[in-house]
Design a protein around this motif. Structure first.
Motif, PDB file in Angstrom:
ATOM      1  N   VAL A   1      -2.665  -8.319   8.009  1.00 24.89           N
ATOM      2  CA  VAL A   1      -3.575  -6.649   8.866  1.00 24.89           C
ATOM      3  C   VAL A   1      -2.660  -6.069   7.669  1.00 24.89           C
ATOM      4  O   VAL A   1      -3.324  -5.365   6.147  1.00 24.89           O
ATOM      5  CB  VAL A   1      -3.791  -6.476   9.179  1.00 24.89           C
ATOM      6  N   TRP A   2      -1.300  -5.983   7.433  1.00 26.66           N
ATOM      7  CA  TRP A   2      -0.550  -4.760   6.345  1.00 26.66           C
ATOM      8  C   TRP A   2      -0.959  -5.018   5.268  1.00 26.66           C
ATOM      9  O   TRP A   2      -1.280  -4.317   4.207  1.00 26.66           O
ATOM     10  CB  TRP A   2       1.068  -5.336   6.501  1.00 26.66           C
ATOM     11  N   SER A   3      -0.919  -6.378   4.664  1.00 29.29           N
ATOM     12  CA  SER A   3      -1.088  -6.713   2.910  1.00 29.29           C
ATOM     13  C   SER A   3      -2.710  -6.032   3.125  1.00 29.29           C
ATOM     14  O   SER A   3      -3.067  -6.084   1.408  1.00 29.29           O
ATOM     15  CB  SER A   3      -1.408  -8.282   2.521  1.00 29.29           C
ATOM     16  N   GLU A   4      -3.993  -6.618   3.958  1.00 32.30           N
ATOM     17  CA  GLU A   4      -4.930  -6.160   3.887  1.00 32.30           C
ATOM     18  C   GLU A   4      -5.526  -4.192   3.708  1.00 32.30           C
ATOM     19  O   GLU A   4      -6.531  -4.041   2.379  1.00 32.30           O
ATOM     20  CB  GLU A   4      -5.352  -6.579   4.964  1.00 32.30           C
ATOM     21  N   LEU A   5      -4.593  -4.113   4.634  1.00 29.39           N
ATOM     22  CA  LEU A   5      -5.131  -2.391   4.402  1.00 29.39           C
ATOM     23  C   LEU A   5      -4.315  -1.678   3.225  1.00 29.39           C
ATOM     24  O   LEU A   5      -4.412  -0.747   2.741  1.00 29.39           O
ATOM     25  CB  LEU A   5      -3.421  -1.981   5.782  1.00 29.39           C
ATOM     26  N   LYS A   6      -2.894  -1.844   2.659  1.00 27.79           N
ATOM     27  CA  LYS A   6      -2.349  -1.800   1.803  1.00 27.79           C
ATOM     28  C   LYS A   6      -3.646  -2.148   1.042  1.00 27.79           C
ATOM     29  O   LYS A   6      -3.577  -1.908  -0.672  1.00 27.79           O
ATOM     30  CB  LYS A   6      -0.797  -2.769   1.113  1.00 27.79           C
ATOM     31  N   ARG A   7      -4.042  -3.425   0.399  1.00 22.77           N
ATOM     32  CA  ARG A   7      -4.651  -3.864  -0.943  1.00 22.77           C
ATOM     33  C   ARG A   7      -5.949  -2.616  -0.899  1.00 22.77           C
ATOM     34  O   ARG A   7      -6.088  -2.420  -1.786  1.00 22.77           O
ATOM     35  CB  ARG A   7      -5.291  -5.079  -1.025  1.00 22.77           C
ATOM     36  N   LEU A   8      -6.834  -1.748   0.521  1.00 27.35           N
ATOM     37  CA  LEU A   8      -8.192  -1.603   0.478  1.00 27.35           C
ATOM     38  C   LEU A   8      -7.061  -0.314   0.193  1.00 27.35           C
ATOM     39  O   LEU A   8      -8.231   0.478  -0.457  1.00 27.35           O
ATOM     40  CB  LEU A   8      -7.950  -1.437   1.349  1.00 27.35           C
ATOM     41  N   ALA A   9      -6.412   0.155   0.389  1.00 32.65           N
ATOM     42  CA  ALA A   9      -5.372   1.590   0.186  1.00 32.65           C
ATOM     43  C   ALA A   9      -5.403   1.881  -1.334  1.00 32.65           C
ATOM     44  O   ALA A   9      -6.412   2.632  -2.057  1.00 32.65           O
ATOM     45  CB  ALA A   9      -4.483   2.010   1.290  1.00 32.65           C
ATOM     46  N   LEU A  10      -5.320   1.389  -2.369  1.00 34.16           N
ATOM     47  CA  LEU A  10      -4.998   0.709  -3.315  1.00 34.16           C
ATOM     48  C   LEU A  10      -6.738   0.759  -4.126  1.00 34.16           C
ATOM     49  O   LEU A  10      -6.954   1.041  -5.373  1.00 34.16           O
ATOM     50  CB  LEU A  10      -4.653   0.060  -3.906  1.00 34.16           C
ATOM     51  N   THR A  11      -7.699  -0.530  -3.344  1.00 35.15           N
ATOM     52  CA  THR A  11      -9.130  -0.190  -4.694  1.00 35.15           C
ATOM     53  C   THR A  11     -10.085   0.862  -4.289  1.00 35.15           C
ATOM     54  O   THR A  11     -10.749   0.730  -4.543  1.00 35.15           O
ATOM     55  CB  THR A  11      -9.144  -1.870  -4.316  1.00 35.15           C
ATOM     56  N   ALA A  12      -9.797   1.459  -2.904  1.00 37.51           N
ATOM     57  CA  ALA A  12     -10.671   1.800  -2.133  1.00 37.51           C
ATOM     58  C   ALA A  12     -10.797   3.276  -3.489  1.00 37.51           C
ATOM     59  O   ALA A  12     -12.167   3.158  -3.332  1.00 37.51           O
ATOM     60  CB  ALA A  12     -10.654   2.282  -1.154  1.00 37.51           C
ATOM     61  N   PRO A  13     -10.550   4.305  -3.239  1.00 41.97           N
ATOM     62  CA  PRO A  13      -8.913   4.111  -2.827  1.00 41.97           C
ATOM     63  C   PRO A  13      -8.729   5.388  -1.813  1.00 41.97           C
ATOM     64  O   PRO A  13      -9.757   6.271  -1.258  1.00 41.97           O
ATOM     65  CB  PRO A  13      -8.072   5.200  -4.399  1.00 41.97           C
ATOM     66  N   ALA A  14      -8.075   4.820  -1.020  1.00 38.81           N
ATOM     67  CA  ALA A  14      -7.668   6.085  -0.092  1.00 38.81           C
ATOM     68  C   ALA A  14      -6.860   7.761  -0.666  1.00 38.81           C
ATOM     69  O   ALA A  14      -6.222   7.408  -1.036  1.00 38.81           O
ATOM     70  CB  ALA A  14      -6.493   4.927   1.233  1.00 38.81           C
TER      71      ALA A  14
END
Length: 257
Positions: free
Chosen positions: A72-85
């Motif tokens: 989950v952590w790698s997915e959350l980090k990827r999402l935070a960067l791409t969304a971006p959050a």
């Protein structure tokens, strides 16, 4: 007069699109859609792409911490960067509900503080009957370097001072309008205006005038009005202060851009 809902679970609303339109019509120009696990974070990110004025966060709520797999952590980090959050959270500690062992809550919270620090994003902190441990972890991991908000603040004046000393903001919800919450109405007078944020936490915690209904961002105007009354200031002045604080903390664009 335009304001920002700094904490909304839009993905939990039956019809988030129309709710955001009603919010805009009411003067709530921007909404921060908050994630509480990977699925809701993905939905928040999608809503931020689909709806104007909506920005997302990614995070793992303490009540969901027991179900956090390592991937989950790698997915959350990827999402935070791409969304971006615009922030990491909702994360923190909840000792009120016995859904997740405390040691797991603390481990998952620590990982999110580290993630926020790594990405240079502020934290949205959930703290329910866990003031001492929450503050200790934020201090130990030097979270003041990135800042954030203790949302739906439920502590007393002493806790508020420690939150402010760490460089964090205090988030106020519709509970400010509840008749029994005089302590909170007294407390907000002690908080510098540039460190106060207003939020709905929708669909939860509808303000007194809307009790019994699912909360939504448009109802934020009731919290703003009560906060202005507590502070003895004009609503327009409080709207400007809380909006400026939200924009600075989350890096939001100027209203109207």
């Amino acid at each position: 007069m335009k304001i920002v809902d700094t904490h909304a679970h839009l993905d939990m609303l039956k019809h988030p699109g129309p709710a955001v339109k009603r919010a805009r019509d009411a003067g709530v120009a921007q909404v921060v859609a908050v994630g509480i696990d990977l699925e809701s974070s993905l939905k928040a990110a999608q809503l931020s792409r689909e709806l104007g004025g909506v920005f997302c966060t990614v995070g793992m709520h303490p009540n969901n911490a027991a179900y956090t797999e390592r991937s989950v952590w790698s997915e959350l980090k990827r999402l935070a960067l791409t969304a971006p959050a615009v922030a990491i959270g909702e994360c923190g500690l909840d000792y009120y509900r016995d859904r997740t062992p405390k040691d797991i809550q603390r481990e998952v919270f620590a990982q999110q503080i580290a993630l926020a620090t790594d990405l240079g994003l502020p934290l949205i902190v959930h703290d329910r009957q866990a003031h001492e441990d929450t503050l200790a972890m934020l201090k130990e991991q030097h979270a003041g370097r990135i800042g954030g908000v203790v949302h739906c603040f439920s502590g007393d004046a002493a806790v508020a001072k420690k939150v402010l000393d760490l460089g964090f903001h205090i988030g106020v919800t519709g509970v400010l309008t509840y008749p029994a919450n005089q302590e909170l109405r007294d407390l907000v007078k002690l908080v510098p205006s540039d460190r106060l944020l207003i939020e709905t936490d929708c669909p939860f915690l509808a303000p007194q005038a809307m009790r019994g209904k699912p909360n939504e961002p448009s109802y934020l105007v009731h919290t703003l009005a009560e906060l202005a009354t507590c502070l003895g200031r004009e609503p327009e002045e409080v709207a400007a202060a809380t909006t400026d604080a939200a924009r600075r903390l989350f890096g939001l664009p100027e209203l109207g851009e």
